[in-house]
Design a protein around this motif. Structure first.
Motif, PDB file in Angstrom:
ATOM      1  N   THR A  27      56.524 134.424  87.520  1.00  0.00           N
ATOM      2  CA  THR A  27      55.977 135.496  86.695  1.00  0.00           C
ATOM      3  C   THR A  27      56.807 135.636  85.422  1.00  0.00           C
ATOM      4  O   THR A  27      58.036 135.639  85.471  1.00  0.00           O
ATOM      5  N   GLU A  32      51.949 140.993  81.808  1.00  0.00           N
ATOM      6  CA  GLU A  32      52.581 140.121  82.800  1.00  0.00           C
ATOM      7  C   GLU A  32      51.690 138.925  83.083  1.00  0.00           C
ATOM      8  O   GLU A  32      50.486 139.068  83.296  1.00  0.00           O
ATOM      9  N   THR A  77      51.414 135.506  85.539  1.00  0.00           N
ATOM     10  CA  THR A  77      51.899 134.794  86.720  1.00  0.00           C
ATOM     11  C   THR A  77      51.253 133.419  86.776  1.00  0.00           C
ATOM     12  O   THR A  77      50.025 133.304  86.729  1.00  0.00           O
ATOM     13  N   THR A  82      49.614 135.535  94.281  1.00  0.00           N
ATOM     14  CA  THR A  82      50.716 136.018  93.438  1.00  0.00           C
ATOM     15  C   THR A  82      51.854 136.575  94.279  1.00  0.00           C
ATOM     16  O   THR A  82      52.978 136.715  93.794  1.00  0.00           O
TER      17      THR A  82
END
Length: 446
Positions: free
Chosen positions: A241, A249, A251, A365
């Motif tokens: 990430t 953000e 990832t 994730t």
């Protein structure tokens, strides 16, 4: 300016040899830089810096059989540093646009600041992203370790290990803290976010300078198409990430690569390969630019949302988990709006398929794969993303349905768990290392 340097030398033998080398190769070295830079003034300054380094080591000159080789090696290193500084300046301006400060340093202060940040970057650039983030948040932003643990999603003891690891790389960090002590809290936070936005390893600068050093157009074309020119890359089995310059953000799933083009006019993420998840920053205002993901088939425009984009062989798959995403096909200009809980697959002309998507699809994730009655062949494809060698199914079992939660960061454990869920047998030639696995029906009695 070209002859200013020679005026300061005395008449001893080493100085005379240096002046001779300087006179013979200065014009050639300036031309070398000019072919690789758009500014002749910068090229001249870098050439002078190369010769200053040579003067500091002038005792080596009598033993240099090929002075151009030595000069080229030093020039290459300075070119890499030049690209890195350009990266830093772009990251600083991008962070400044997102996190405005009440006091912008003057040019002299900014030059000192950049030099300090470049030195700190050289010390930290090879560390994992979370280690860098923890160190920067402590040293530059003064964030408490408990808050860092919550921000990074790790334990307090892990944060302490991160900080200790980073301190080993930069001598404890006290020197940098002292040199940045004149900055106010806003400027220190801005500096931290600038460094956090830089790639861990600046492969683009390094490889680009290698390309121009070789002077091969074909090599440069291959470089541009390779992962070495990407900003962020994840290895096989790695989920990482990163924080974008605007605070969003990103990832990267296993074996993925992206290129970033963040300017005041656009926030573009080019997905080279693999799958990514975007969570736009909650601090973005409704009228602010949102990230756009470009694939070979088109553009996925965030509209204040959480969504994933996967680059497949001949299509793009978009999954929306919060709010909305607008898709625009690359060649036809076809538009399609996806709402939360929807996924769609597109080619360059338009929509191929659409269906609902559950929140469990985002579990990758967190290092998990949640299977809900999926065919074994699809299960094997998903787990193979995180394994050095592939997982294959015998035709007789490929449509068997699998349900359960499996760890993606430990695919061998996932394979063992599969044998508890289904009557399958693993055929593998080499059990001591990751090698291809064939899933077949388990014989009765086993």
């Amino acid at each position: 300016m070209q002859r200013e340097l020679s005026a300061v030398f005395h008449g001893n033998a080493l100085d005379l040899e240096f002046v001779d080398c300087y006179g013979q190769h200065l014009a050639w070295l300036e031309t070398w830089f000019q072919r690789r830079l758009s500014c002749n003034g910068v090229a001249s300054e870098l050439a002078q810096e190369v010769f200053l380094k040579l003067y500091e080591q002038r005792e080596q000159i009598p033993g240099l059989r090929q002075p151009k080789a030595w000069l080229t090696t030093v020039a290459h290193g300075l070119l890499v540093n030049h690209y890195r500084r350009a990266d830093l300046e772009r990251a600083y301006l991008a962070a400044l646009a997102v996190y405005p400060t009440t006091h912008v340093p003057d040019p002299e202060q900014k030059a000192v600041l950049f030099e300090t940040l470049l030195e700190l970057d050289r010390s930290l650039r090879q560390l994992p992203n979370k280690v860098r983030q923890a160190f920067l948040m402590v040293q530059l932003e003064g964030v408490k370790q408990q808050d860092i643990a919550r921000e990074l999603g790790v334990s307090l003891s892990m944060v302490k290990k991160y900080i200790a690891q980073a301190q080993q790389c930069c001598g404890g960090g006290e020197d940098y803290a002292q040199r940045l002590s004149h900055l106010n809290s806003e400027q220190r936070a801005l500096s931290s976010r600038t460094l956090a936005a830089l790639p861990r390893l600046n492969r683009r600068a390094i490889l680009k300078s290698v390309c121009v050093l070789l002077g091969a157009g074909g090599f440069f074309h291959a470089y541009r198409k390779s992962d070495y020119s990407a900003d962020w890359v994840s290895a096989k089995g790695e989920v990482r990430t990163q924080t974008l310059p605007d605070g969003s953000e990103l990832t990267l799933d296993s074996d993925s690569a992206v290129e970033l083009v963040f300017t005041p006019a656009q926030k573009l993420i080019v997905l080279r390969r693999g799958r990514i998840m975007i969570q736009t920053a909650s601090t973005l205002l409704p009228n602010e630019l949102k990230p756009v993901v470009r694939t070979r088939e088109g553009f996925a425009q965030a509209m204040g949302t959480v969504f994933s984009v996967e680059q497949k062989a001949q299509s793009t798959q978009v999954e929306v988990f919060e709010q909305r995403v607008q898709w625009r096909s690359l060649s036809s200009g076809f538009f399609h709006l996806l709402n939360a809980g929807e996924q769609a697959e597109f080619n360059q002309r338009g929509l191929l398929s659409s269906q609902s998507v559950s929140q469990e699809r985002a579990a990758w994730t967190r290092g998990l794969y949640v299977a809900d009655a999926v065919p074994l062949k699809k299960w094997a494809t998903e787990i193979s993303r995180y394994r050095a060698a592939g997982i294959h199914c015998d035709v007789a079992v490929e449509n068997w349905l699998v349900s359960g939660t499996f760890p993606l960061n430990k695919p061998e454990i996932a394979l063992l768990a599969l044998q508890d869920a289904l009557p399958v047998q693993l055929i593998q030639h080499n059990t001591l290392a990751a090698s291809p696995v064939l899933l077949v029906a388990r014989e009765r009695g086993e």
